[in-house]
Write an enzyme that holds these catalytic residues in place. Structure first.
Site, PDB file in Angstrom:
ATOM      1  N   TYR A 263      -1.591  -8.165  -8.302  1.00 26.50           N
ATOM      2  CA  TYR A 263      -1.541  -6.755  -8.693  1.00 26.50           C
ATOM      3  C   TYR A 263      -0.611  -6.533  -9.877  1.00 26.50           C
ATOM      4  O   TYR A 263      -0.851  -5.676 -10.715  1.00 26.50           O
ATOM      5  CB  TYR A 263      -1.090  -5.893  -7.500  1.00 26.50           C
ATOM      6  CG  TYR A 263      -2.241  -5.411  -6.653  1.00 26.50           C
ATOM      7  CD1 TYR A 263      -3.106  -6.321  -6.057  1.00 26.50           C
ATOM      8  CD2 TYR A 263      -2.481  -4.066  -6.454  1.00 26.50           C
ATOM      9  CE1 TYR A 263      -4.169  -5.900  -5.289  1.00 26.50           C
ATOM     10  CE2 TYR A 263      -3.551  -3.630  -5.689  1.00 26.50           C
ATOM     11  CZ  TYR A 263      -4.393  -4.544  -5.105  1.00 26.50           C
ATOM     12  OH  TYR A 263      -5.449  -4.119  -4.345  1.00 26.50           O
ATOM     13  N   GLU A 264       0.439  -7.311  -9.929  1.00 26.55           N
ATOM     14  CA  GLU A 264       1.390  -7.176 -11.042  1.00 26.55           C
ATOM     15  C   GLU A 264       0.707  -7.520 -12.366  1.00 26.55           C
ATOM     16  O   GLU A 264       0.897  -6.823 -13.372  1.00 26.55           O
ATOM     17  CB  GLU A 264       2.578  -8.118 -10.775  1.00 26.55           C
ATOM     18  CG  GLU A 264       3.716  -7.986 -11.761  1.00 26.55           C
ATOM     19  CD  GLU A 264       4.928  -8.788 -11.312  1.00 26.55           C
ATOM     20  OE1 GLU A 264       4.920  -9.338 -10.182  1.00 26.55           O
ATOM     21  OE2 GLU A 264       5.882  -8.883 -12.096  1.00 26.55           O
TER      22      GLU A 264
ATOM     23  N   ASP B 257       0.849  -1.200   0.000  1.00 23.60           N
ATOM     24  CA  ASP B 257       0.000   0.000   0.000  1.00 23.60           C
ATOM     25  C   ASP B 257       0.888   1.255   0.000  1.00 23.60           C
ATOM     26  O   ASP B 257       1.821   1.353   0.802  1.00 23.60           O
ATOM     27  CB  ASP B 257      -0.907   0.006   1.236  1.00 23.60           C
ATOM     28  CG  ASP B 257      -1.932  -1.121   1.184  1.00 23.60           C
ATOM     29  OD1 ASP B 257      -2.223  -1.603   0.080  1.00 23.60           O
ATOM     30  OD2 ASP B 257      -2.430  -1.523   2.253  1.00 23.60           O
TER      31      ASP B 257
END
Ligand code: SAM
Length: 212
Positions: A194-195, A118
């Site tokens: 997320y990648e 984050d």
């Protein structure tokens, strides 16, 4: 990560054999959980666990621990974990990484992965970033002297902050790229959830690997 309360997630986690409960009682004794002396690698902020599960499949002689702060996220990782009970080298912990030194002893961990942490963009929240000097100080204690942290993010500001902080805290950079997928370091790279999402949107992936 967008958080949605998942009803019953705390109960599901409490009943799960794939989560290590009372994690502080294993400080210095993590090999008892895995019943071997293999090195321990941890991912802090594993989200839905895509990366660490693939790591566990790929490297059966390494023990993996996925750490996630929120029950409503961890429960999603558990759904996938339950489909592969044969993965004996993987367990999860639900905890805030702020307390990581209560859970791992000096030099108990061989590698730390921080993936798409984050960003906490406001300056007043900088100390919450998992690559802040406060967190790097905690990792210094639990990480073996020859251990590494590998950090990946698409967030340029967070990456530059993390590079500067690592330098200021005396960490040495083994490798660094601001375009991982088009670099020499992409060989063997295992993508996180997320990648996949952000590289699919055309974002470049930053990566650095550092040691003390
Ligand atoms: N690593 C995953 C990936 O790359 O797909 C998930 C990335 S997501 C943006 C960051 C995750 O870190 C979230 O699931 C969040 O709940 C978790 N997290 C944030 N701060 C944390 C902390 N202090 N301790 C443990 N987990 C944390």
């Amino acid at each position: 990560m967008r958080l949605r309360n998942v009803p019953g997630s705390r109960e599901t986690i409490a009943d799960s054999e794939f989560v290590t409960h009372n994690e502080e009682s294993y400080k210095g004794h993590w090999k008892d959980i895995f019943q071997n002396d293999n090195p321990i690698h941890i991912e802090i902020g594993m989200g839905k666990g895509t990366f660490i599960m693939e790591m566990a499949r790929t490297y059966p002689n390494i023990n993996f621990i996925g750490i996630e702060k929120y029950s409503s996220v961890l429960v999603r990782a558990l759904e996938k974990r339950e489909e592969e009970p044969e993965l004996k080298n993987l367990t999860f912990i639900r905890m805030d990484a702020e307390y990581i030194e209560n859970v791992f002893d000096e030099e108990e961990v061989s590698e730390i992965y921080l993936n798409f942490s984050d960003p906490w963009p406001k300056d007043r929240n900088a100390k919450r970033r998992l690559t802040s000097s406060r967190f790097l100080g905690r990792y210094t204690h639990i990480l073996k002297k020859d251990g590494h942290i590998t950090f990946k993010t698409d967030n340029v500001d967070l990456f530059e902050f993390s590079v500067d902080t690592a330098n200021e805290c005396g960490w040495k950079i083994d490798c660094i790229t601001r375009d991982l997928h088009n670099s020499e370091y992409n060989k063997g790279n295992i993508m996180t959830e997320y990648e996949k999402k952000f590289s699919g949107l055309g974002h470049k992936i930053n990566m650095m690997k550092i040691h003390q």
